[in-house]
Design a protein around this motif. Structure first.
Motif, PDB file in Angstrom:
ATOM      1  N   GLY A 128     -76.382  27.925 -72.435  1.00  0.00           N
ATOM      2  CA  GLY A 128     -77.223  27.550 -71.291  1.00  0.00           C
ATOM      3  C   GLY A 128     -77.990  28.727 -70.725  1.00  0.00           C
ATOM      4  N   LYS A 129     -77.321  29.895 -70.621  1.00  0.00           N
ATOM      5  CA  LYS A 129     -78.011  31.074 -70.099  1.00  0.00           C
ATOM      6  C   LYS A 129     -79.055  31.581 -71.081  1.00  0.00           C
ATOM      7  N   ALA A 130     -78.770  31.456 -72.386  1.00  0.00           N
ATOM      8  CA  ALA A 130     -79.762  31.856 -73.389  1.00  0.00           C
ATOM      9  C   ALA A 130     -81.017  31.003 -73.270  1.00  0.00           C
ATOM     10  N   VAL A 131     -80.832  29.687 -73.060  1.00  0.00           N
ATOM     11  CA  VAL A 131     -81.983  28.801 -72.859  1.00  0.00           C
ATOM     12  C   VAL A 131     -82.761  29.214 -71.622  1.00  0.00           C
ATOM     13  N   GLN A 132     -82.035  29.553 -70.564  1.00  0.00           N
ATOM     14  CA  GLN A 132     -82.685  29.962 -69.311  1.00  0.00           C
ATOM     15  C   GLN A 132     -83.548  31.205 -69.507  1.00  0.00           C
ATOM     16  N   LYS A 133     -82.989  32.240 -70.165  1.00  0.00           N
ATOM     17  CA  LYS A 133     -83.730  33.481 -70.371  1.00  0.00           C
ATOM     18  C   LYS A 133     -84.973  33.241 -71.237  1.00  0.00           C
ATOM     19  N   ALA A 134     -84.830  32.421 -72.261  1.00  0.00           N
ATOM     20  CA  ALA A 134     -85.969  32.158 -73.146  1.00  0.00           C
ATOM     21  C   ALA A 134     -87.082  31.442 -72.403  1.00  0.00           C
ATOM     22  N   LEU A 135     -86.732  30.465 -71.570  1.00  0.00           N
ATOM     23  CA  LEU A 135     -87.750  29.732 -70.819  1.00  0.00           C
ATOM     24  C   LEU A 135     -88.405  30.621 -69.763  1.00  0.00           C
ATOM     25  N   GLN A 136     -87.623  31.490 -69.144  1.00  0.00           N
ATOM     26  CA  GLN A 136     -88.217  32.423 -68.182  1.00  0.00           C
ATOM     27  C   GLN A 136     -89.202  33.353 -68.873  1.00  0.00           C
ATOM     28  N   HIS A 137     -88.854  33.803 -70.073  1.00  0.00           N
ATOM     29  CA  HIS A 137     -89.773  34.668 -70.827  1.00  0.00           C
ATOM     30  C   HIS A 137     -91.030  33.892 -71.230  1.00  0.00           C
ATOM     31  N   SER A 138     -90.854  32.629 -71.624  1.00  0.00           N
ATOM     32  CA  SER A 138     -92.005  31.788 -71.974  1.00  0.00           C
ATOM     33  C   SER A 138     -92.944  31.633 -70.784  1.00  0.00           C
ATOM     34  N   ALA A 139     -92.374  31.464 -69.581  1.00  0.00           N
ATOM     35  CA  ALA A 139     -93.209  31.320 -68.387  1.00  0.00           C
ATOM     36  C   ALA A 139     -94.045  32.575 -68.149  1.00  0.00           C
ATOM     37  N   LEU A 140     -93.453  33.758 -68.389  1.00  0.00           N
ATOM     38  CA  LEU A 140     -94.203  35.006 -68.220  1.00  0.00           C
ATOM     39  C   LEU A 140     -95.332  35.104 -69.240  1.00  0.00           C
ATOM     40  N   LEU A 141     -95.049  34.705 -70.482  1.00  0.00           N
ATOM     41  CA  LEU A 141     -96.091  34.755 -71.517  1.00  0.00           C
ATOM     42  C   LEU A 141     -97.267  33.857 -71.164  1.00  0.00           C
ATOM     43  N   ASN A 142     -96.998  32.682 -70.605  1.00  0.00           N
ATOM     44  CA  ASN A 142     -98.059  31.733 -70.294  1.00  0.00           C
ATOM     45  C   ASN A 142     -98.861  32.113 -69.053  1.00  0.00           C
ATOM     46  N   LYS A 143     -98.442  33.174 -68.365  1.00  0.00           N
ATOM     47  CA  LYS A 143     -99.190  33.646 -67.203  1.00  0.00           C
ATOM     48  C   LYS A 143    -100.092  34.830 -67.547  1.00  0.00           C
ATOM     49  N   ARG A 144    -100.030  35.287 -68.801  1.00  0.00           N
ATOM     50  CA  ARG A 144    -100.871  36.436 -69.181  1.00  0.00           C
ATOM     51  C   ARG A 144    -102.343  36.047 -69.196  1.00  0.00           C
ATOM     52  N   ALA A 145    -103.195  37.053 -69.061  1.00  0.00           N
ATOM     53  CA  ALA A 145    -104.637  36.795 -69.021  1.00  0.00           C
ATOM     54  C   ALA A 145    -105.140  36.211 -70.336  1.00  0.00           C
ATOM     55  N   ASP A 146    -104.495  36.564 -71.474  1.00  0.00           N
ATOM     56  CA  ASP A 146    -104.965  36.081 -72.767  1.00  0.00           C
ATOM     57  C   ASP A 146    -104.121  34.902 -73.276  1.00  0.00           C
ATOM     58  N   ALA A 147    -103.425  34.224 -72.375  1.00  0.00           N
ATOM     59  CA  ALA A 147    -102.518  33.148 -72.793  1.00  0.00           C
ATOM     60  C   ALA A 147    -103.262  31.894 -73.233  1.00  0.00           C
ATOM     61  N   LEU A 148    -104.539  31.751 -72.837  1.00  0.00           N
ATOM     62  CA  LEU A 148    -105.274  30.533 -73.164  1.00  0.00           C
ATOM     63  C   LEU A 148    -105.413  30.391 -74.685  1.00  0.00           C
ATOM     64  N   GLY A 149    -104.948  29.276 -75.195  1.00  0.00           N
ATOM     65  CA  GLY A 149    -105.064  29.014 -76.621  1.00  0.00           C
ATOM     66  C   GLY A 149    -103.903  29.528 -77.443  1.00  0.00           C
ATOM     67  N   ARG A 150    -103.020  30.362 -76.862  1.00  0.00           N
ATOM     68  CA  ARG A 150    -101.878  30.861 -77.610  1.00  0.00           C
ATOM     69  C   ARG A 150    -100.754  29.812 -77.598  1.00  0.00           C
ATOM     70  N   THR A 151     -99.831  29.951 -78.536  1.00  0.00           N
ATOM     71  CA  THR A 151     -98.710  29.022 -78.666  1.00  0.00           C
ATOM     72  C   THR A 151     -97.411  29.797 -78.557  1.00  0.00           C
ATOM     73  N   VAL A 152     -96.501  29.297 -77.699  1.00  0.00           N
ATOM     74  CA  VAL A 152     -95.183  29.900 -77.550  1.00  0.00           C
ATOM     75  C   VAL A 152     -94.184  29.047 -78.317  1.00  0.00           C
ATOM     76  N   SER A 153     -93.418  29.688 -79.193  1.00  0.00           N
ATOM     77  CA  SER A 153     -92.411  28.981 -79.992  1.00  0.00           C
ATOM     78  C   SER A 153     -91.063  29.660 -79.794  1.00  0.00           C
ATOM     79  N   ILE A 154     -90.090  28.904 -79.235  1.00  0.00           N
ATOM     80  CA  ILE A 154     -88.734  29.421 -79.004  1.00  0.00           C
ATOM     81  C   ILE A 154     -87.838  28.875 -80.113  1.00  0.00           C
ATOM     82  N   VAL A 155     -87.147  29.779 -80.825  1.00  0.00           N
ATOM     83  CA  VAL A 155     -86.276  29.388 -81.933  1.00  0.00           C
ATOM     84  C   VAL A 155     -84.859  29.866 -81.628  1.00  0.00           C
TER      85      VAL A 155
END
Length: 619
Positions: A128-155
């Motif tokens: 559960g904590k691993a899922v939490q950390k990954a989603l928090q990191h995904s949220a940071l990636l999607n806030k970057r200036a160049d995030a438009l059009g990029r794809t986040v994939s969590i494995v």
């Protein structure tokens, strides 16, 4: 393998065979969509289970080396512009590589060194904590200036069930649902289950959460036999053009002819940048049209987009359901300046629109006049104008317990145009006089038509016989109240008051013969109370007085609400307390003298006001 053959094989194969085939066949699609990689690339977030069971502790298979080889393959197949983040987890979560961007082979080498140093020595499995950390990191990636059009994939790569024994305040897998909602369908999530036993059921529930918009998958690979193909299998899923749309039909409310609907929101998401056109198909030729008629919508990759749709309803539209269809067709594709080799086909959305029927009733107020209780009013006509056919019911609402609609059938037939409804009101015998205001409600059986109302007025008269009875009852009530008041004032019961009323005119007290003394002692005292008379002559009571030429009478008299006894001289000379009188009020122990007869009047309840307690009077 053709898609048709794949569907046929899918129907009759086991789950494990399906997974193996999927892992083998998906790489064949990779080259077909090689040119569809989003301009910004893919941000890989690899989350690796480093509990000791991954290397065989506890009797399980040692799969940690194949796992590291699989991660290395991710790095080898990562394309320029991709980034790689690596988390490991057991009882806690550790960040090993943070957004390392692939720009050249040295970048891959750096990542491989990190991968080779990973060890599976941990205890517990804090998924559960691993899922939490990954989603928090995904949220940071999607806030970057160049995030438009990029794809986040969590494995995620794990071999067992979640195990949080002894961990204080553990983060459970379902508690991360809120992070999914906040990211608006942007990340892809792949749970790779490597254990020989059944994997964590909560992973299935999490991967199928609606907040992921279909971007969650659980890949079952017991023992990690297909891990070497994992990277090749996942990338095509991320870059295949796909458009998902959803129309919440529960929010579609019936509309009136000649109006424009409120915006109808279509939820959509595309995994590639695209332009789509929106068109309306009207098989029933109802005349409904889009506003504006031509629509083009820009969709940004992996970003949920709400497409508002408004419809113009013609004034002459018929009531009922119109089965419309919205068509979203590809209008343009903008991905790295290249046209994709595969684009999604037009999508058709059913749009059921219900048009309300017009229903009017005239007049808006009906006066049924005056009517006696127990009778029926004159007939009044209601005129209904509508564009539907069917039946309806007419009901009274309001203060109508003693009033009902007379001789009305259970259902009223409605036809397009005008329908006249004759209405009579029946008043019950128990109704009281006065004005009554009601509401007549006409309710059609067709759910698309709303009930209509008209106001009704009625004045109820009370029959003469009932008026007389009511006044008599009111009179009796007043008498009863008066009796109760008198009883309270007099402090007597009604029976006692009745006895007082019966004896109010009777004499009370007694006469004592002082001179001459009667021969019998029984004749010395004469009870006036026992006579039960309101008037008596002294000569009738005392023979000695009858022998004289004088006489007097005792009379009951009421003054100022108080009972008194007067002595009235009938003839001769009469003395009371040595005073000659014609008429005098007697008090207790007064002395009456008639010739040689001397009497004493005794009435204890009627003392002379000026007497002392001894009862003596001074003259």
């Amino acid at each position: 393998m053709s898609f048709r053959y794949f569907k046929h094989w899918l129907k009759f194969s086991s789950v494990r065979s399906i997974i193996v085939l999927a892992l083998i066949s998906i790489p064949n699609l990779c080259s077909a969509f090689a040119q569809t990689t989003p301009k910004g690339g893919i941000d890989w977030i690899l989350v690796v289970d480093t509990s000791a069971s991954m290397r065989g502790v506890g009797g399980t298979k040692n799969i940690f080396e194949p796992v590291k080889n699989s991660i290395t393959e991710f790095v080898n197949t990562a394309r320029l512009g991709d980034t790689v983040t690596i988390y490991t987890f057991d009882k806690d979560v550790t960040l090993n590589a943070d957004d390392i961007k692939i720009t050249s082979n040295p970048d891959r080498g750096k990542l491989k060194q990190i991968i080779s140093s990973l060890q599976a020595e941990g205890v517990r499995t804090h998924t559960g904590k691993a899922v939490q950390k990954a989603l928090q990191h995904s949220a940071l990636l999607n806030k970057r200036a160049d995030a438009l059009g990029r794809t986040v994939s969590i494995v995620f790569l794990t071999d067992g069930l979640e195990d949080v024994r002894g961990i204080p305040n553990p983060v459970l897998i379902p508690s991360n649902t809120q992070f999914l909602r906040e990211q608006q369908c942007k990340p892809y999530i792949f749970f790779v289950s490597l254990g020989l036993k059944e994997h964590e059921k909560q992973l299935n529930d999490f991967a199928n959460n609606p907040a992921l918009c279909g971007k969650g998958q659980v890949l079952r690979d017991p023992g990690g036999v297909q891990l070497n193909k994992l990277a090749q299998n996942i990338r095509p899923v991320l870059i295949t053009p796909k458009l998902d749309v959803n129309l919440p039909t529960a929010n579609l409310q019936p509309v009136l002819p000649g109006t424009t609907t409120e915006p109808i929101n279509i939820n959509s998401i595309s995994n590639v940048n695209a332009k789509v056109s929106l068109q309306l198909e009207d098989p029933q030729q109802s005349g409904i049209r889009l506003i504006p008629p031509d629509r083009t919508i820009n969709l940004v990759a992996n970003q949920a987009t709400v497409i508002p749709v408004r419809l113009q309803i013609p004034a002459e539209a018929k009531g009922g359901a119109s089965n419309l269809r919205l068509v979203l067709a590809i209008a343009d594709q903008a991905m790295s300046g290249d046209k994709p080799q595969g684009v999604y086909a037009p999508i058709t959305i059913d749009l059921p629109v219900t048009i309300k029927s017009k229903l009017q009733i005239q007049p808006t107020r009906v006066d049924f006049g005056s009517i006696e209780a127990g009778k029926t009013t004159e007939i009044q006509s209601l005129v209904v104008r509508t564009n539907i056919s069917g039946t309806a019911s007419l009901q009274l609402q309001g203060n109508s317990k003693d009033v009902s609609i007379a001789e009305l059938s259970a259902a009223i037939s409605l036809q397009p145009g005008e329908t006249k409804i004759p209405v009579q009101l029946q008043v019950t015998n128990s109704s009281f006089a006065g004005n009554r205001n009601f509401t007549l409600v006409l309710t059609p059986d067709n759910s698309i038509a709303s009930p209509v109302t008209t106001e009704a007025h009625l004045h109820i008269l009370m029959p003469l016989g009932r008026k007389i009875i009511i006044w008599l009852l009111l009179g009796l009530l007043v008498l009863l109240i008066a009796l109760i008041v008198v009883c309270l004032i007099q402090r007597k019961t009604p029976l006692e008051l009745a006895e007082d009323f019966r004896t109010r005119k009777r004499l009370e007290g007694a006469l004592v013969v002082l001179e001459p003394l009667p021969q019998s002692s029984q004749d010395e005292e004469i009870s006036l109370t026992h006579l039960q008379k309101g008037r008596v002559c002294l000569s009738d009571l005392i023979p000695a007085i009858a022998a004289t030429n004088s006489d007097a009478e005792l009379v009951t008299v009421w003054r100022a609400g108080k009972k008194n006894i007067d002595l009235r001289c009938l003839k001769g000379v009469i003395f009371v307390n040595t005073k000659k009188i014609n008429t005098d009020e007697l008090y207790n122990e007064d002395i009456i003298e008639i010739d040689n007869v001397k009497l004493q009047f005794n009435w204890i309840e009627h003392q002379r006001p000026s007497e002392s307690s001894s009862g003596q009077t001074n003259f």
